[in-house]
Design a protein around this motif. Structure first.
Motif, PDB file in Angstrom:
ATOM      1  N   MET A  58       0.854  -1.209   0.000  1.00 42.99           N
ATOM      2  CA  MET A  58       0.000   0.000   0.000  1.00 42.99           C
ATOM      3  C   MET A  58       0.877   1.241   0.000  1.00 42.99           C
ATOM      4  O   MET A  58       1.893   1.302   0.665  1.00 42.99           O
ATOM      5  N   SER A  59       0.461   2.207  -0.733  1.00 38.32           N
ATOM      6  CA  SER A  59       1.232   3.450  -0.831  1.00 38.32           C
ATOM      7  C   SER A  59       1.227   4.183   0.507  1.00 38.32           C
ATOM      8  O   SER A  59       0.281   4.097   1.285  1.00 38.32           O
ATOM      9  N   THR A  60       2.300   4.902   0.740  1.00 42.42           N
ATOM     10  CA  THR A  60       2.340   5.694   1.960  1.00 42.42           C
ATOM     11  C   THR A  60       1.923   7.128   1.663  1.00 42.42           C
ATOM     12  O   THR A  60       1.930   7.963   2.532  1.00 42.42           O
ATOM     13  N   GLY A  61       1.543   7.384   0.437  1.00 39.84           N
ATOM     14  CA  GLY A  61       1.194   8.750   0.054  1.00 39.84           C
ATOM     15  C   GLY A  61      -0.292   9.051   0.188  1.00 39.84           C
ATOM     16  O   GLY A  61      -0.850   9.845  -0.558  1.00 39.84           O
ATOM     17  N   LEU A  62      -0.941   8.364   1.148  1.00 36.57           N
ATOM     18  CA  LEU A  62      -2.385   8.553   1.275  1.00 36.57           C
ATOM     19  C   LEU A  62      -2.737   9.720   2.196  1.00 36.57           C
ATOM     20  O   LEU A  62      -3.891   9.982   2.460  1.00 36.57           O
ATOM     21  N   GLY A  63      -1.728  10.398   2.691  1.00 36.55           N
ATOM     22  CA  GLY A  63      -2.023  11.517   3.581  1.00 36.55           C
ATOM     23  C   GLY A  63      -2.000  11.065   5.029  1.00 36.55           C
ATOM     24  O   GLY A  63      -2.039   9.880   5.325  1.00 36.55           O
ATOM     25  N   ARG A  64      -1.938  12.015   5.908  1.00 37.27           N
ATOM     26  CA  ARG A  64      -1.788  11.720   7.333  1.00 37.27           C
ATOM     27  C   ARG A  64      -2.984  10.892   7.846  1.00 37.27           C
ATOM     28  O   ARG A  64      -4.138  11.191   7.586  1.00 37.27           O
ATOM     29  N   LEU A 115       4.118 -14.390  16.236  1.00 36.71           N
ATOM     30  CA  LEU A 115       5.162 -13.793  17.075  1.00 36.71           C
ATOM     31  C   LEU A 115       6.553 -14.136  16.548  1.00 36.71           C
ATOM     32  O   LEU A 115       7.481 -13.342  16.609  1.00 36.71           O
ATOM     33  N   LEU A 116       6.673 -15.336  16.004  1.00 38.18           N
ATOM     34  CA  LEU A 116       7.966 -15.816  15.511  1.00 38.18           C
ATOM     35  C   LEU A 116       8.250 -15.315  14.097  1.00 38.18           C
ATOM     36  O   LEU A 116       9.320 -14.796  13.791  1.00 38.18           O
ATOM     37  N   PHE A 117       7.260 -15.472  13.204  1.00 40.45           N
ATOM     38  CA  PHE A 117       7.544 -15.299  11.782  1.00 40.45           C
ATOM     39  C   PHE A 117       7.331 -13.881  11.265  1.00 40.45           C
ATOM     40  O   PHE A 117       8.008 -13.476  10.324  1.00 40.45           O
ATOM     41  N   VAL A 118       6.401 -13.122  11.845  1.00 41.60           N
ATOM     42  CA  VAL A 118       6.222 -11.754  11.345  1.00 41.60           C
ATOM     43  C   VAL A 118       7.509 -10.942  11.540  1.00 41.60           C
ATOM     44  O   VAL A 118       7.997 -10.325  10.582  1.00 41.60           O
ATOM     45  N   PRO A 119       8.134 -10.958  12.739  1.00 41.21           N
ATOM     46  CA  PRO A 119       9.416 -10.247  12.875  1.00 41.21           C
ATOM     47  C   PRO A 119      10.517 -10.847  12.003  1.00 41.21           C
ATOM     48  O   PRO A 119      11.294 -10.103  11.398  1.00 41.21           O
ATOM     49  N   LEU A 120      10.571 -12.205  11.923  1.00 37.97           N
ATOM     50  CA  LEU A 120      11.620 -12.856  11.129  1.00 37.97           C
ATOM     51  C   LEU A 120      11.543 -12.423   9.665  1.00 37.97           C
ATOM     52  O   LEU A 120      12.567 -12.189   9.016  1.00 37.97           O
ATOM     53  N   GLU A 121      10.326 -12.285   9.154  1.00 44.89           N
ATOM     54  CA  GLU A 121      10.158 -11.865   7.754  1.00 44.89           C
ATOM     55  C   GLU A 121      10.506 -10.388   7.553  1.00 44.89           C
ATOM     56  O   GLU A 121      10.653  -9.927   6.432  1.00 44.89           O
ATOM     57  N   ARG A 122      10.572  -9.635   8.642  1.00 43.87           N
ATOM     58  CA  ARG A 122      11.019  -8.234   8.539  1.00 43.87           C
ATOM     59  C   ARG A 122      12.547  -8.169   8.625  1.00 43.87           C
ATOM     60  O   ARG A 122      13.181  -7.332   7.999  1.00 43.87           O
ATOM     61  N   VAL A 123      13.136  -9.062   9.453  1.00 41.38           N
ATOM     62  CA  VAL A 123      14.578  -8.989   9.725  1.00 41.38           C
ATOM     63  C   VAL A 123      15.394  -9.545   8.563  1.00 41.38           C
ATOM     64  O   VAL A 123      16.357  -8.915   8.116  1.00 41.38           O
ATOM     65  N   GLN A 169       7.566  -6.915   0.123  1.00 42.43           N
ATOM     66  CA  GLN A 169       6.302  -7.655   0.217  1.00 42.43           C
ATOM     67  C   GLN A 169       5.562  -7.322   1.523  1.00 42.43           C
ATOM     68  O   GLN A 169       6.130  -7.410   2.603  1.00 42.43           O
ATOM     69  N   ALA A 170       4.284  -6.946   1.406  1.00 43.71           N
ATOM     70  CA  ALA A 170       3.514  -6.538   2.580  1.00 43.71           C
ATOM     71  C   ALA A 170       3.039  -7.745   3.381  1.00 43.71           C
ATOM     72  O   ALA A 170       2.910  -8.843   2.838  1.00 43.71           O
ATOM     73  N   ILE A 171       2.793  -7.549   4.683  1.00 46.91           N
ATOM     74  CA  ILE A 171       2.224  -8.622   5.513  1.00 46.91           C
ATOM     75  C   ILE A 171       0.823  -8.957   4.995  1.00 46.91           C
ATOM     76  O   ILE A 171       0.462 -10.113   4.830  1.00 46.91           O
ATOM     77  N   PHE A 172       0.042  -7.899   4.732  1.00 51.34           N
ATOM     78  CA  PHE A 172      -1.323  -8.113   4.248  1.00 51.34           C
ATOM     79  C   PHE A 172      -1.341  -8.021   2.718  1.00 51.34           C
ATOM     80  O   PHE A 172      -1.918  -7.114   2.138  1.00 51.34           O
ATOM     81  N   ARG A 173      -0.671  -9.008   2.116  1.00 49.19           N
ATOM     82  CA  ARG A 173      -0.560  -9.044   0.645  1.00 49.19           C
ATOM     83  C   ARG A 173      -1.838  -9.664   0.071  1.00 49.19           C
ATOM     84  O   ARG A 173      -2.662 -10.221   0.828  1.00 49.19           O
ATOM     85  N   PRO A 174      -2.014  -9.609  -1.260  1.00 45.15           N
ATOM     86  CA  PRO A 174      -3.229 -10.191  -1.841  1.00 45.15           C
ATOM     87  C   PRO A 174      -3.387 -11.658  -1.434  1.00 45.15           C
ATOM     88  O   PRO A 174      -2.412 -12.407  -1.418  1.00 45.15           O
ATOM     89  N   GLY A 175      -4.600 -12.029  -1.087  1.00 40.84           N
ATOM     90  CA  GLY A 175      -4.888 -13.420  -0.742  1.00 40.84           C
ATOM     91  C   GLY A 175      -4.680 -13.771   0.722  1.00 40.84           C
ATOM     92  O   GLY A 175      -4.882 -14.920   1.119  1.00 40.84           O
ATOM     93  N   THR A 221       1.982 -15.635  -3.705  1.00 43.01           N
ATOM     94  CA  THR A 221       2.874 -14.933  -2.786  1.00 43.01           C
ATOM     95  C   THR A 221       3.303 -15.923  -1.712  1.00 43.01           C
ATOM     96  O   THR A 221       2.460 -16.610  -1.134  1.00 43.01           O
ATOM     97  N   MET A 222       4.595 -16.008  -1.466  1.00 42.85           N
ATOM     98  CA  MET A 222       5.091 -16.918  -0.444  1.00 42.85           C
ATOM     99  C   MET A 222       5.337 -16.164   0.859  1.00 42.85           C
ATOM    100  O   MET A 222       6.069 -15.166   0.887  1.00 42.85           O
ATOM    101  N   ASP A 223       4.709 -16.639   1.920  1.00 39.83           N
ATOM    102  CA  ASP A 223       5.081 -16.174   3.259  1.00 39.83           C
ATOM    103  C   ASP A 223       4.617 -17.218   4.271  1.00 39.83           C
ATOM    104  O   ASP A 223       4.135 -18.282   3.877  1.00 39.83           O
ATOM    105  N   TRP A 224       4.772 -16.906   5.569  1.00 42.44           N
ATOM    106  CA  TRP A 224       4.529 -17.920   6.596  1.00 42.44           C
ATOM    107  C   TRP A 224       3.082 -18.414   6.592  1.00 42.44           C
ATOM    108  O   TRP A 224       2.810 -19.532   7.000  1.00 42.44           O
TER     109      TRP A 224
END
Ligand SMILES: [Zn+2]
Ligand SMILES: [Zn+2]
Length: 365
Positions: free
Chosen positions: A1-7, A128-136, A143-149, A236-239
């Protein structure tokens, strides 16, 4: 998602989005936890019930409810769109009104309807385990956490965990009903008498060897492929992506993989250790995680190894899910040094989106 949606509408740090998502997650976990305390007969798994450290469970419910309130309030302050924050607060309030972490435990008895406890516990630990691991150490940092599907995959995750009682019974059924004749007391005694660590390694080997051939059959036999195609429809591949499995796929694959373990008669502690191992490894190999074992890549399945199984091209590679060298042995291995697939899924995307449509799709012409 774009970050240009305004405050107050974007997802960047400080927009109230992260606190809002966490508020809803914690509020839902806390609220669900209170429901499990109140209605254990309906919502908790009998075999797990006795094992829960109740003080710790109550403390975690307390922490989740507090975070649901606190982060919800923070999000409401930071964010123009208040729906996430207020949802977190509403869930935490509902949990608290029902008694919160000190809710009295409801009456036990009868049969379980759904394994809400199993779903919440797994969601809590794995996220708790995989969301941080996928950021690190991400494979695809953008790739966003809340990706399509993701809602489809969360539904698959929820249903397979809520129905744990049913799937466990059905998994053990083929072995107990069809292969009781194959059991030999002398063999089972000898197997179970080995050191537990050795039994564990043997289980990994025997289970993946069986799984490998069952998995190949799922790719080769057309009506089995219609079931298994659901798993391969993730683009999309994620946990969470690995949870996308048709319930029949789960039951048949696990049921057949369990047969040799049952016949050989491994000791229950070794089997339980394997179940914990496999439940983590199954999530890990789908994760959006850049993790290489280097020259040991062939020893144990890694995300890169299993991601190639999900590649749109080449297809029908890497059927093993624990031991990659099994694919080498049977000529189906594909792991070009340092490379990852460009595109995931099935070419032409024949499988529909959405949980219920995916559940029905294999049976539709
Ligand atoms: Zn497959
Ligand atoms: Zn997979």
């Amino acid at each position: 998602m774009s970050t240009g949606l305004g405050r107050g509408a974007g997802r960047r740090f400080g927009s109230g989005w992260i606190s809002g998502v966490l508020a809803v997650t914690c509020g839902a976990l806390g609220y669900g936890g209170v429901l499990c305390l109140l209605f254990p007969s309906w919502l908790t798994t009998p075999s797990a019930r006795a094992l829960y450290p109740l003080e710790l469970v109550r403390f975690l419910i307390y922490v989740m409810l507090v975070l649901g309130f606190g982060l919800g309030a923070l999000s409401v302050v930071l964010r123009r769109r208040k729906v996430l924050g207020f949802t977190g607060i509403a869930l935490a309030t509902a949990g608290t009104l029902l008694g919160g972490s000190s809710a009295e435990i409801g009456t036990l008895g009868g049969t379980t309807a759904v394994g809400l406890d199993w779903f919440l516990l797994n969601l809590f630990i794995l996220a708790l385990l995989f969301v941080p691991l996928e950021r690190v150490i991400p494979r695809l940092p953008e790739q966003a956490i809340f990706r399509p599907g993701w809602t489809t995959d969360l539904m698959h995750f929820a249903m397979s965990h809520l129905l744990v009682q049913v799937t466990v019974v059905l998994t053990m059924l083929p072995a107990g009903v069809l292969f009781r004749w194959a059991t030999q007391p002398w063999l089972q005694d000898a197997v179970a008498a080995q050191p537990l660590a050795l039994q564990f390694l043997e289980i990994v080997l025997v289970a993946d060897f069986t799984q490998y051939w069952v998995h190949r059959a799922f790719h080769r036999v057309p009506w089995l492929w219609r079931l298994h195609a659901i798993h391969h429809s993730s683009e999309t591949m994620d946990w969470l992506a690995g949870s996308r499995l048709h319930l029949l796929d789960i039951v048949v694959t696990r049921g057949l993989s369990f047969v040799p373990l049952y016949v050989l008669g491994f000791a229950p502690p070794a089997v339980y250790a394997y179940l914990v191992f496999v439940s983590f490894l199954a999530v890990f190999i789908h994760a959006n995680v850049r993790f290489d074992l280097g020259p040991l890549d062939w020893l144990l399945a890694t995300p890169r190894f299993h991601h190639w199984h999900h590649a749109a091209n080449p297809v029908d590679k890497n059927f093993a899910v624990h031991l990659p060298w099994i694919d080498r042995l049977f000529g189906t291995a594909y792991l070009p040094a340092g490379r990852w697939p460009e595109v995931y899924g099935i070419s032409g995307s024949p499988v529909p989106q959405g949980y219920w449509r995916q559940l029905a799709w294999p049976f539709l012409r």
